[in-house]
Design a protein around this motif. Structure first.
Motif, PDB file in Angstrom:
ATOM      1  N   ARG A 133       0.851  -1.181   0.000  1.00  0.00           N
ATOM      2  CA  ARG A 133       0.000   0.000   0.000  1.00  0.00           C
ATOM      3  C   ARG A 133       0.888   1.232   0.000  1.00  0.00           C
ATOM      4  O   ARG A 133       1.817   1.333   0.792  1.00  0.00           O
ATOM      5  N   GLY A 134       0.604   2.168  -0.910  1.00  0.00           N
ATOM      6  CA  GLY A 134       1.371   3.402  -0.966  1.00  0.00           C
ATOM      7  C   GLY A 134       1.649   3.826  -2.385  1.00  0.00           C
ATOM      8  O   GLY A 134       1.278   3.158  -3.336  1.00  0.00           O
ATOM      9  N   ASP A 135       2.291   4.958  -2.518  1.00  0.00           N
ATOM     10  CA  ASP A 135       2.609   5.552  -3.819  1.00  0.00           C
ATOM     11  C   ASP A 135       3.985   5.064  -4.263  1.00  0.00           C
ATOM     12  O   ASP A 135       5.011   5.522  -3.763  1.00  0.00           O
ATOM     13  N   ALA A 136       4.002   4.125  -5.196  1.00  0.00           N
ATOM     14  CA  ALA A 136       5.256   3.505  -5.646  1.00  0.00           C
ATOM     15  C   ALA A 136       6.221   4.528  -6.222  1.00  0.00           C
ATOM     16  O   ALA A 136       7.423   4.459  -5.966  1.00  0.00           O
ATOM     17  N   ARG A 137       5.715   5.477  -6.991  1.00  0.00           N
ATOM     18  CA  ARG A 137       6.610   6.478  -7.600  1.00  0.00           C
ATOM     19  C   ARG A 137       7.277   7.334  -6.533  1.00  0.00           C
ATOM     20  O   ARG A 137       8.457   7.663  -6.647  1.00  0.00           O
ATOM     21  N   ARG A 138       6.546   7.686  -5.498  1.00  0.00           N
ATOM     22  CA  ARG A 138       7.111   8.509  -4.431  1.00  0.00           C
ATOM     23  C   ARG A 138       8.195   7.743  -3.674  1.00  0.00           C
ATOM     24  O   ARG A 138       9.290   8.263  -3.439  1.00  0.00           O
ATOM     25  N   ILE A 139       7.888   6.506  -3.294  1.00  0.00           N
ATOM     26  CA  ILE A 139       8.864   5.687  -2.573  1.00  0.00           C
ATOM     27  C   ILE A 139      10.115   5.482  -3.420  1.00  0.00           C
ATOM     28  O   ILE A 139      11.245   5.621  -2.948  1.00  0.00           O
ATOM     29  N   GLU A 140       9.932   5.130  -4.688  1.00  0.00           N
ATOM     30  CA  GLU A 140      11.073   4.873  -5.579  1.00  0.00           C
ATOM     31  C   GLU A 140      11.953   6.110  -5.695  1.00  0.00           C
ATOM     32  O   GLU A 140      13.168   6.036  -5.551  1.00  0.00           O
ATOM     33  N   MET A 142      12.185   8.763  -3.675  1.00  0.00           N
ATOM     34  CA  MET A 142      12.810   9.142  -2.412  1.00  0.00           C
ATOM     35  C   MET A 142      13.969   8.213  -2.053  1.00  0.00           C
ATOM     36  O   MET A 142      15.048   8.675  -1.683  1.00  0.00           O
ATOM     37  N   LEU A 143      13.745   6.910  -2.186  1.00  0.00           N
ATOM     38  CA  LEU A 143      14.808   5.970  -1.828  1.00  0.00           C
ATOM     39  C   LEU A 143      15.984   6.051  -2.799  1.00  0.00           C
ATOM     40  O   LEU A 143      17.140   5.947  -2.387  1.00  0.00           O
ATOM     41  N   ARG A 144      15.697   6.241  -4.089  1.00  0.00           N
ATOM     42  CA  ARG A 144      16.787   6.366  -5.073  1.00  0.00           C
ATOM     43  C   ARG A 144      17.652   7.575  -4.729  1.00  0.00           C
ATOM     44  O   ARG A 144      18.875   7.515  -4.766  1.00  0.00           O
ATOM     45  N   GLU A 145      17.011   8.672  -4.375  1.00  0.00           N
ATOM     46  CA  GLU A 145      17.744   9.895  -4.045  1.00  0.00           C
ATOM     47  C   GLU A 145      18.520   9.758  -2.737  1.00  0.00           C
ATOM     48  O   GLU A 145      19.678  10.154  -2.639  1.00  0.00           O
ATOM     49  N   LEU A 146      17.887   9.194  -1.725  1.00  0.00           N
ATOM     50  CA  LEU A 146      18.528   9.062  -0.420  1.00  0.00           C
ATOM     51  C   LEU A 146      19.651   8.037  -0.408  1.00  0.00           C
ATOM     52  O   LEU A 146      20.699   8.249   0.202  1.00  0.00           O
ATOM     53  N   LEU A 147      19.430   6.896  -1.077  1.00  0.00           N
ATOM     54  CA  LEU A 147      20.367   5.780  -0.994  1.00  0.00           C
ATOM     55  C   LEU A 147      21.273   5.653  -2.211  1.00  0.00           C
ATOM     56  O   LEU A 147      22.189   4.841  -2.211  1.00  0.00           O
ATOM     57  N   ARG A 148      20.997   6.426  -3.259  1.00  0.00           N
ATOM     58  CA  ARG A 148      21.787   6.451  -4.499  1.00  0.00           C
ATOM     59  C   ARG A 148      22.006   5.046  -5.067  1.00  0.00           C
ATOM     60  O   ARG A 148      23.111   4.660  -5.421  1.00  0.00           O
ATOM     61  N   ARG A 149      20.906   4.320  -5.146  1.00  0.00           N
ATOM     62  CA  ARG A 149      20.908   2.978  -5.725  1.00  0.00           C
ATOM     63  C   ARG A 149      19.676   2.812  -6.597  1.00  0.00           C
ATOM     64  O   ARG A 149      18.689   3.531  -6.424  1.00  0.00           O
ATOM     65  N   GLU A 150      19.724   1.822  -7.486  1.00  0.00           N
ATOM     66  CA  GLU A 150      18.542   1.477  -8.264  1.00  0.00           C
ATOM     67  C   GLU A 150      17.489   0.940  -7.292  1.00  0.00           C
ATOM     68  O   GLU A 150      17.784   0.115  -6.437  1.00  0.00           O
ATOM     69  N   VAL A 151      16.263   1.415  -7.435  1.00  0.00           N
ATOM     70  CA  VAL A 151      15.163   0.971  -6.582  1.00  0.00           C
ATOM     71  C   VAL A 151      14.072   0.404  -7.480  1.00  0.00           C
ATOM     72  O   VAL A 151      13.625   1.064  -8.415  1.00  0.00           O
ATOM     73  N   VAL A 152      13.669  -0.828  -7.206  1.00  0.00           N
ATOM     74  CA  VAL A 152      12.607  -1.485  -7.962  1.00  0.00           C
ATOM     75  C   VAL A 152      11.445  -1.705  -7.008  1.00  0.00           C
ATOM     76  O   VAL A 152      11.627  -2.262  -5.923  1.00  0.00           O
ATOM     77  N   ILE A 153      10.260  -1.245  -7.411  1.00  0.00           N
ATOM     78  CA  ILE A 153       9.061  -1.404  -6.594  1.00  0.00           C
ATOM     79  C   ILE A 153       8.180  -2.469  -7.238  1.00  0.00           C
ATOM     80  O   ILE A 153       7.879  -2.392  -8.422  1.00  0.00           O
ATOM     81  N   ARG A 154       7.773  -3.432  -6.438  1.00  0.00           N
ATOM     82  CA  ARG A 154       6.840  -4.464  -6.895  1.00  0.00           C
ATOM     83  C   ARG A 154       5.604  -4.393  -6.023  1.00  0.00           C
ATOM     84  O   ARG A 154       5.683  -4.068  -4.856  1.00  0.00           O
ATOM     85  N   GLY A 155       4.477  -4.720  -6.601  1.00  0.00           N
ATOM     86  CA  GLY A 155       3.237  -4.733  -5.842  1.00  0.00           C
ATOM     87  C   GLY A 155       2.225  -3.794  -6.440  1.00  0.00           C
ATOM     88  O   GLY A 155       2.348  -3.351  -7.579  1.00  0.00           O
ATOM     89  N   VAL A 156       1.241  -3.447  -5.661  1.00  0.00           N
ATOM     90  CA  VAL A 156       0.139  -2.610  -6.117  1.00  0.00           C
ATOM     91  C   VAL A 156       0.433  -1.164  -5.773  1.00  0.00           C
ATOM     92  O   VAL A 156       0.816  -0.857  -4.652  1.00  0.00           O
ATOM     93  N   MET A 157       0.258  -0.294  -6.755  1.00  0.00           N
ATOM     94  CA  MET A 157       0.419   1.139  -6.520  1.00  0.00           C
ATOM     95  C   MET A 157      -0.971   1.744  -6.353  1.00  0.00           C
ATOM     96  O   MET A 157      -1.823   1.607  -7.212  1.00  0.00           O
ATOM     97  N   ARG A 158      -1.194   2.400  -5.228  1.00  0.00           N
ATOM     98  CA  ARG A 158      -2.476   3.058  -4.988  1.00  0.00           C
ATOM     99  C   ARG A 158      -2.225   4.561  -4.961  1.00  0.00           C
ATOM    100  O   ARG A 158      -1.299   5.035  -4.351  1.00  0.00           O
ATOM    101  N   HIS A 159      -3.071   5.284  -5.657  1.00  0.00           N
ATOM    102  CA  HIS A 159      -3.037   6.745  -5.573  1.00  0.00           C
ATOM    103  C   HIS A 159      -4.400   7.280  -5.956  1.00  0.00           C
ATOM    104  O   HIS A 159      -5.360   6.523  -6.032  1.00  0.00           O
ATOM    105  N   HIS A 160      -4.528   8.529  -6.198  1.00  0.00           N
ATOM    106  CA  HIS A 160      -5.838   9.153  -6.381  1.00  0.00           C
ATOM    107  C   HIS A 160      -6.329   9.082  -7.820  1.00  0.00           C
ATOM    108  O   HIS A 160      -6.521  10.088  -8.469  1.00  0.00           O
ATOM    109  N   CYS A 161      -6.566   7.904  -8.326  1.00  0.00           N
ATOM    110  CA  CYS A 161      -7.218   7.808  -9.624  1.00  0.00           C
ATOM    111  C   CYS A 161      -8.624   7.261  -9.409  1.00  0.00           C
ATOM    112  O   CYS A 161      -8.986   6.875  -8.310  1.00  0.00           O
ATOM    113  N   ALA A 162      -9.404   7.225 -10.436  1.00  0.00           N
ATOM    114  CA  ALA A 162     -10.827   6.913 -10.306  1.00  0.00           C
ATOM    115  C   ALA A 162     -11.098   5.605  -9.559  1.00  0.00           C
ATOM    116  O   ALA A 162     -11.931   5.552  -8.671  1.00  0.00           O
ATOM    117  N   ASP A 163     -10.408   4.549  -9.903  1.00  0.00           N
ATOM    118  CA  ASP A 163     -10.693   3.271  -9.253  1.00  0.00           C
ATOM    119  C   ASP A 163      -9.756   2.988  -8.076  1.00  0.00           C
ATOM    120  O   ASP A 163      -9.833   1.918  -7.486  1.00  0.00           O
TER     121      ASP A 163
END
Length: 170
Positions: A133-140, A142-163
């Motif tokens: 649960r969460g915004d995959a783009r935001r996490i990716e 933030m972590l890429r910037e903070l940790l200076r590594r490739e970050v891959v997010i798997r799972g469901v991305m939830r944000h404010h779209c219609a469904d």
């Protein structure tokens, strides 16, 4: 002449244009029509197609003894004495200077942001996160910037779209 003034490196960039920039350049005789990306130009800046030019400049610069950086961030990382694995242009800089990463700390950070997820894989240059649960783009980002590594997010991305569930990130 650049070498005579002490220049030792070259940072490659790409001209970015809006419809207005394109028209002003065209009005003074610079025709970029063959280098424009497909689609209509508007107010947002888009890079022209320039890979062939950048490759030629990089080759000439290397022949002349210059260090070539494919991006400004690569030059900044090296100038700051840091290391980075975060993008396709890397690794850059001093990799012994990468920030240390602990899976528990990353998991705690995800929870702190109010999201649900965990580290699935942690290597020197890559972190894989299972995000429930969460915004995959935001996490990716933030972590890429903070940790200076490739970050891959798997799972469901939830944000404010219609469904509210917009699909899997794999």
């Amino acid at each position: 002449m650049a070498r005579e003034f002490g220049v030792k490196s070259v940072v490659l960039g790409t001209l970015r244009v809006t419809a207005g920039i394109y028209e002003r350049l065209r009005s003074i005789g610079i025709d970029l029509s063959l280098r424009l990306p497909s689609g209509k130009l508007g107010r947002e800046q888009v890079p022209i197609r320039a890979r062939d030019l950048k490759d030629k400049i990089a080759s000439l610069a290397r022949e002349m003894g210059f260090k070539v950086y494919e991006s400004a961030c690569a030059a900044n990382i090296e100038a700051a004495g840091l290391g980075c694995y975060a993008c396709k242009w890397g690794p850059c800089g001093d990799l012994s200077r990468l920030p240390s990463v602990d899976a528990g700390d990353v998991n705690e950070f995800i929870k702190y942001l109010g999201y649900s997820g965990r580290v699935e894989q942690l290597r020197d240059n890559r972190i894989v996160i299972r995000l429930d649960r969460g915004d995959a783009r935001r996490i990716e980002a933030m972590l890429r910037e903070l940790l200076r590594r490739e970050v891959v997010i798997r799972g469901v991305m939830r944000h404010h779209c219609a469904d509210s569930i917009c699909g899997d990130i794999n």
